[in-house]
Write a protein that holds these residues in place. Structure first.
Motif, PDB file in Angstrom:
ATOM      1  N   GLU A 121       0.812  -1.211   0.000  1.00  0.00           N
ATOM      2  CA  GLU A 121       0.000   0.000   0.000  1.00  0.00           C
ATOM      3  C   GLU A 121       0.849   1.266   0.000  1.00  0.00           C
ATOM      4  O   GLU A 121       1.982   1.278   0.476  1.00  0.00           O
ATOM      5  N   PHE A 122       0.260   2.299  -0.572  1.00  0.00           N
ATOM      6  CA  PHE A 122       0.888   3.616  -0.641  1.00  0.00           C
ATOM      7  C   PHE A 122      -0.048   4.587   0.070  1.00  0.00           C
ATOM      8  O   PHE A 122      -1.226   4.696  -0.275  1.00  0.00           O
ATOM      9  N   THR A 123       0.498   5.265   1.075  1.00  0.00           N
ATOM     10  CA  THR A 123      -0.363   6.073   1.935  1.00  0.00           C
ATOM     11  C   THR A 123       0.317   7.375   2.334  1.00  0.00           C
ATOM     12  O   THR A 123       1.542   7.502   2.279  1.00  0.00           O
ATOM     13  N   ASP A 124      -0.494   8.330   2.708  1.00  0.00           N
ATOM     14  CA  ASP A 124      -0.039   9.638   3.181  1.00  0.00           C
ATOM     15  C   ASP A 124      -0.534   9.775   4.620  1.00  0.00           C
ATOM     16  O   ASP A 124      -1.739   9.709   4.868  1.00  0.00           O
ATOM     17  N   PRO A 125       0.363   9.942   5.600  1.00  0.00           N
ATOM     18  CA  PRO A 125      -0.065   9.952   7.002  1.00  0.00           C
ATOM     19  C   PRO A 125      -0.918  11.152   7.420  1.00  0.00           C
ATOM     20  O   PRO A 125      -1.427  11.180   8.533  1.00  0.00           O
ATOM     21  N   GLU A 126      -1.098  12.122   6.516  1.00  0.00           N
ATOM     22  CA  GLU A 126      -1.997  13.235   6.834  1.00  0.00           C
ATOM     23  C   GLU A 126      -3.288  13.173   6.012  1.00  0.00           C
ATOM     24  O   GLU A 126      -4.153  14.028   6.133  1.00  0.00           O
ATOM     25  N   CYS A 127      -3.403  12.124   5.183  1.00  0.00           N
ATOM     26  CA  CYS A 127      -4.551  11.999   4.274  1.00  0.00           C
ATOM     27  C   CYS A 127      -5.768  11.441   5.015  1.00  0.00           C
ATOM     28  O   CYS A 127      -5.708  10.340   5.574  1.00  0.00           O
ATOM     29  N   PRO A 128      -6.890  12.155   5.033  1.00  0.00           N
ATOM     30  CA  PRO A 128      -8.082  11.659   5.748  1.00  0.00           C
ATOM     31  C   PRO A 128      -8.646  10.373   5.146  1.00  0.00           C
ATOM     32  O   PRO A 128      -9.190   9.535   5.880  1.00  0.00           O
ATOM     33  N   PHE A 129      -8.521  10.201   3.838  1.00  0.00           N
ATOM     34  CA  PHE A 129      -9.017   8.983   3.200  1.00  0.00           C
ATOM     35  C   PHE A 129      -8.147   7.778   3.576  1.00  0.00           C
ATOM     36  O   PHE A 129      -8.640   6.663   3.699  1.00  0.00           O
ATOM     37  N   CYS A 130      -6.851   8.034   3.770  1.00  0.00           N
ATOM     38  CA  CYS A 130      -5.943   6.959   4.205  1.00  0.00           C
ATOM     39  C   CYS A 130      -6.312   6.501   5.613  1.00  0.00           C
ATOM     40  O   CYS A 130      -6.297   5.300   5.915  1.00  0.00           O
ATOM     41  N   LYS A 131      -6.669   7.469   6.456  1.00  0.00           N
ATOM     42  CA  LYS A 131      -7.064   7.125   7.830  1.00  0.00           C
ATOM     43  C   LYS A 131      -8.389   6.377   7.842  1.00  0.00           C
ATOM     44  O   LYS A 131      -8.593   5.459   8.626  1.00  0.00           O
ATOM     45  N   ARG A 132      -9.267   6.747   6.920  1.00  0.00           N
ATOM     46  CA  ARG A 132     -10.535   6.027   6.812  1.00  0.00           C
ATOM     47  C   ARG A 132     -10.289   4.591   6.326  1.00  0.00           C
ATOM     48  O   ARG A 132     -10.920   3.642   6.815  1.00  0.00           O
ATOM     49  N   ALA A 133      -9.358   4.444   5.385  1.00  0.00           N
ATOM     50  CA  ALA A 133      -9.024   3.106   4.873  1.00  0.00           C
ATOM     51  C   ALA A 133      -8.423   2.242   5.972  1.00  0.00           C
ATOM     52  O   ALA A 133      -8.645   1.026   6.019  1.00  0.00           O
ATOM     53  N   GLU A 134      -7.664   2.872   6.854  1.00  0.00           N
ATOM     54  CA  GLU A 134      -7.069   2.149   7.986  1.00  0.00           C
ATOM     55  C   GLU A 134      -8.162   1.494   8.824  1.00  0.00           C
ATOM     56  O   GLU A 134      -8.052   0.343   9.252  1.00  0.00           O
TER      57      GLU A 134
END
Length: 246
Positions: A121-134
């Motif tokens: 996976e490729f993620t951005d630690p400030e991205c709200p969608f990444c946190k939702r995916a988590e």
């Protein structure tokens, strides 16, 4: 602008019987002639592959995983669809991505979990969608082994790089990553020298795979890697289906 261009070129390149029949009457450049012309026009451009395309007289150039079309005289940027609406360009790009992702070095990735199913996976630690995916994948976290590459999109997330550095600097990267994604940690730090190199490796890996947004997941299945973009709950179904078919 990009979406508009793709829409125009997609419309122009939809394969039809009429177009194919008309093209047969034209004088097309051979594959060899077209390739030589392009090399003369762009002598410094490296072409990884030069293939026939689904459209008569149009050839497919592959450069760093990107597909560009040409007749040997003009460059065409866009997607080819068949008459059923199937995106043939997207299908080929998926095949190229699968080949490329199988060859990436995962040793610099942040490894999370020890499940049977591999997820890159490729993620951005400030991205709200990444946190939702988590949160989306949390129920099946014990079933997967995650290889996380950080892709801080600084132009829209100004704290993303420092948060990425905090994760990579950490002795317990998995715990720090999770605490940031759960908003338990909200401040970052500058990268240490070795961490900067690791982050550069993450960015280069994303660039080679043409990752343009976060989160982007690749789930390893028996038929190859399946790509999921965004906080899409479909990732749960793909993983569960793979477990059931083991």
């Amino acid at each position: 602008m990009k979406r508009k261009l793709i829409g125009i070129l997609t419309t122009a390149l939809i394969i039809s019987q009429t177009y194919a029949e008309e093209t047969k009457q034209q004088q097309c450049l051979t594959k060899e002639e077209a390739l030589q012309n392009i090399k003369k026009l762009f002598p410094n451009n490296k072409i990884d592959q030069f293939n026939e395309s689904p459209v008569p007289c149009i050839y497919e150039m592959i450069q760093n995983g990107r597909i560009i079309y040409t007749d040997g005289k003009y460059i065409i940027i866009g997607h080819i669809l068949n008459t059923a609406g199937k995106d043939l360009t997207a299908e080929k790009e998926e095949q190229l991505t699968t080949v490329n992702i199988e060859n990436i070095d995962k040793s610099n990735a942040i490894k999370i979990g020890n499940g049977k199913i591999e997820v890159i996976e490729f993620t951005d630690p400030e991205c709200p969608f990444c946190k939702r995916a988590e949160g989306t994948i949390k129920p099946i976290e014990d079933k997967i082994t995650r290889y996380v590459f950080l892709l801080p999109l600084e132009q829209i997330h100004p704290k993303a790089k420092e948060l990425s550095c905090k994760i990579i600097n950490s002795k317990n990267k998995e715990r720090t990553y999770k605490e940031i994604m759960e908003n338990k940690i909200t401040s970052g730090e500058k990268c240490k020298e070795e961490s900067e190199k690791t982050l550069e490796n993450h960015l280069e890996t994303a660039e080679r795979l043409k990752i343009q947004g976060t989160p982007t997941f690749f789930v390893k299945t028996k038929t190859g890697y399946k790509k999921i973009v965004g906080a899409n709950p479909e990732i749960i179904n793909i993983i569960k289906n793979e477990i059931e078919n083991e």
